[in-house]
Enzyme design. Sequence first.
Site, short mmCIF file in Angstrom:
data_model
loop_
_atom_site.label_atom_id
_atom_site.label_comp_id
_atom_site.label_asym_id
_atom_site.label_seq_id
_atom_site.Cartn_x
_atom_site.Cartn_y
_atom_site.Cartn_z
N CYS A 2 0.82 -1.21 0.00
CA CYS A 2 0.00 0.00 0.00
C CYS A 2 0.86 1.26 0.00
O CYS A 2 1.99 1.26 0.50
CB CYS A 2 -0.89 0.02 1.22
SG CYS A 2 -1.83 -1.48 1.43
N ARG A 27 4.77 -0.08 -6.10
CA ARG A 27 4.75 -0.88 -4.87
C ARG A 27 3.78 -2.05 -4.98
O ARG A 27 3.83 -2.98 -4.16
CB ARG A 27 4.34 0.00 -3.69
CG ARG A 27 5.34 1.10 -3.38
CD ARG A 27 4.74 2.12 -2.44
NE ARG A 27 4.49 1.58 -1.12
CZ ARG A 27 5.26 1.79 -0.07
NH1 ARG A 27 6.34 2.53 -0.18
NH2 ARG A 27 4.98 1.27 1.10
N TRP A 75 -3.16 -2.69 -1.44
CA TRP A 75 -2.81 -4.06 -1.82
C TRP A 75 -3.52 -4.93 -0.78
O TRP A 75 -3.18 -4.90 0.40
CB TRP A 75 -1.29 -4.22 -1.75
CG TRP A 75 -0.75 -5.49 -2.34
CD1 TRP A 75 -0.42 -5.71 -3.64
CD2 TRP A 75 -0.39 -6.69 -1.64
NE1 TRP A 75 0.09 -6.98 -3.79
CE2 TRP A 75 0.12 -7.60 -2.59
CE3 TRP A 75 -0.47 -7.10 -0.30
CZ2 TRP A 75 0.56 -8.88 -2.25
CZ3 TRP A 75 -0.03 -8.37 0.03
CH2 TRP A 75 0.47 -9.25 -0.94
N ASN A 101 -1.52 2.34 6.10
CA ASN A 101 -0.66 1.22 5.71
C ASN A 101 -0.35 0.43 6.97
O ASN A 101 -0.12 1.03 8.03
CB ASN A 101 0.68 1.70 5.14
CG ASN A 101 0.54 2.22 3.73
OD1 ASN A 101 -0.54 2.22 3.17
ND2 ASN A 101 1.66 2.65 3.16
N GLY A 102 -0.26 -0.89 6.85
CA GLY A 102 0.05 -1.71 8.03
C GLY A 102 -1.10 -2.64 8.33
O GLY A 102 -2.00 -2.84 7.50
N GLU A 483 17.89 -16.99 -8.95
CA GLU A 483 17.43 -15.63 -9.24
C GLU A 483 16.86 -15.53 -10.66
O GLU A 483 15.84 -14.87 -10.89
CB GLU A 483 18.58 -14.64 -9.03
CG GLU A 483 18.33 -13.21 -9.45
CD GLU A 483 17.15 -12.51 -8.76
OE1 GLU A 483 16.58 -13.06 -7.81
OE2 GLU A 483 16.79 -11.41 -9.21
N LYS A 487 13.06 -14.43 -11.59
CA LYS A 487 12.72 -13.34 -12.52
C LYS A 487 11.67 -13.82 -13.51
O LYS A 487 10.70 -13.14 -13.78
CB LYS A 487 13.94 -12.83 -13.29
CG LYS A 487 14.94 -12.01 -12.52
CD LYS A 487 14.49 -10.63 -12.15
CE LYS A 487 13.75 -10.56 -10.87
NZ LYS A 487 14.37 -10.59 -9.62
N GLU A 490 8.21 -14.43 -11.81
CA GLU A 490 7.60 -13.20 -11.30
C GLU A 490 6.87 -12.42 -12.40
O GLU A 490 5.78 -11.91 -12.18
CB GLU A 490 8.68 -12.25 -10.76
CG GLU A 490 9.11 -12.51 -9.35
CD GLU A 490 10.17 -11.51 -8.90
OE1 GLU A 490 10.03 -10.96 -7.81
OE2 GLU A 490 11.16 -11.28 -9.64
N HIS A 506 18.83 -36.15 -9.06
CA HIS A 506 18.09 -36.68 -7.91
C HIS A 506 16.61 -36.32 -7.97
O HIS A 506 15.95 -36.27 -6.93
CB HIS A 506 18.71 -36.17 -6.61
CG HIS A 506 20.12 -36.61 -6.43
ND1 HIS A 506 20.46 -37.92 -6.19
CD2 HIS A 506 21.29 -35.93 -6.52
CE1 HIS A 506 21.79 -38.03 -6.11
NE2 HIS A 506 22.32 -36.83 -6.31
N LYS A 605 6.18 -4.49 -4.34
CA LYS A 605 7.60 -4.14 -4.33
C LYS A 605 8.18 -4.28 -2.93
O LYS A 605 9.29 -4.75 -2.74
CB LYS A 605 7.76 -2.70 -4.83
CG LYS A 605 9.19 -2.21 -4.89
CD LYS A 605 9.91 -2.84 -6.04
CE LYS A 605 11.37 -2.49 -6.09
NZ LYS A 605 12.14 -3.52 -6.82
#
Length: 610
Positions: A2, A27, A75, A101-102, A483, A487, A490, A506, A605
């Site tokens: 948010c 964000r 969000w 926010n929170g 990574e 990417k 995402e 394995h 974000k």
Amino acid sequence: MCGIIGYIGNKPANDVIFDGLTRLEYRGYDSAGIAVIDEGAIHVRKDIGKLRNIRRLLVDDFASSSSIGIGHTRWATHGRPSAFNAHPHGDCISSIMVAHNGIIENFMKLKKRLSDEGHEFKSETDSEVLAHLIESNYRGDFRQAVLDALKHVEGAYAIAVIHQKHPDEIVCIRKESPLIVGLGIEENFVASDVTAILQYTRQVVYLDNFEGAVVRRDGISFFNITGASVEKKAVQVDWNPVAAEKGGFSHFMLKEIFEQPQVIRNTIGGRTSEEEGKIYLEELKLTGPDIYRTQRIVIVACGTAYYAGCVGKYLIEKLVQIPVECDLASEFRYRSPLVDANTLVIAISQSGETADTLAAVKEAKSRKAKVLGIVNAKESSLTREVDGLVYIHAGPEIGVASTKAYIAMLTALTLLALMLGKIRSVLNSEFVKEKIKELKILPQQIERVLEKHDQIRELASIYKHARSFLYLGRGFNYPTALEGALKLKEISYIHAEAYAAGEMKHGPIALIDDQMPVMAIVTQSDVYDKTLSNLKEVQARSGCLIAIVTEGDSEIRHMTDHVIELPAVSDILSPIINVIPLQLFAYFVADLRGLDVDQPRNLAKSVTVE
Ligand code: G6P
């Protein structure tokens, strides 16, 4: 996650607020809203969807001459994305509006109590209780009503509040969630992060936990949760507003990928002496005894920062010869970790606001460990919790999928490992001199990789419809594979899994067929031959292989479908360059699939909740 912006000044408030909200888009959000005070009444507009789709509602059809208001990008956590659940939230008679926010942890209890007292709730959110609590505590003093309301609240908050009867002030306050106040001329701002207001002012006051402000057109008074006045100093933010613009690139992510050579230069800048073979990390604040006493290092982080930490483990174990464990912050905080005064905990975070990373740091400190932060965002919450810092100087990163911050984290970790290795006499000056020299030419080498963007785009167009990808790497480049796969998933929503190449047999080898592309990092290193053998296992099962190789490698060509050649660098620097084609590949696949590269679905974000 948010975002909050508040404005009071001489410009049309909903224009400034909408502009600020667009700069907070990165964000991650699913809905947005704006509330202003106009001619003694509060007007609020909110809806779900992207800002570009609700601009008409929030700005064009919201004719208002107001110059005070608040806005929010939400969000969803408590309650699905909907217009009702979007912020700002009001009290029963819409005389108060709150952007929050929170998370209010005891909101169920508060909501029940307030409902019993006759308050009517319009949303499913935890945040709405704040507006009703302020309403029930209001006796004519706006700021006091906010303070009295917060006495009942458990959880994290950054709030900006307006009140119909106080059309010349915004009251804001924070606990755990970040909040800043921006200082302009005859105008002032409140925001959850500096990028929202950079185009208006770079003079910023960072509020600490339990601090708030009454923000007026012509001045600001700061206070703490007890109501006492506090003195706060403004700082000049050194982030350039242009750095938060796309600058001709089609997406922030692409721009940030192309900024990486400069980011490395900035991270290294002024911190090395090639003549003496020395590294200077001024904000580190670790003394010689701290460094000698360290018997173990634990790295904690989330997401991409965690993968940077995994590279850090390989780097530090090799260059400093101290055992290193790299842990996900969300795991570390709940597993009674074995850390003590002889453990150095390194927390890595781009935003410095990730809730799990902050909680992991608190856990480490409660166990007496020294904590070092590797952070991008200046003055972020993490920078206040740690004993020492290494800023990575990546500048504002707007694309949700982290790229340049990762490269800067790896560069900072390399500097740190070289410095610690030298101080602990594991490395000699000659070695450090040589690595400084190599680090300094790395940006040019990366520029050469970036020039291959057309080749990588071509490759992306071949594989853009793949359903699943396997990424393989070994040693320093096992985290690179992790990574790279992150990417891809995402931003392109293609399932991608990374494995240490030696571990493939394995399990994941069962998946290999001609429908499963394999991206292998097989640049020259101590484990080159071993990785090659693993790739032969893929080849024998008709897997389609894309290999990231060192320039001039002829051996691998005959066994792969595609190669991307990279300049030769030493093992310890290879993760910095090897990830670049993987970032570009993910970018082009997502773009060719027509997806929202900078704001992928469901992602945020900065994850400021658990
Ligand atoms: C979110 C972001 C990732 C980021 C992670 C950690 O998940 O989407 O890109 O790597 O948080 O963020 P931090 O700010 O702590 O580095």
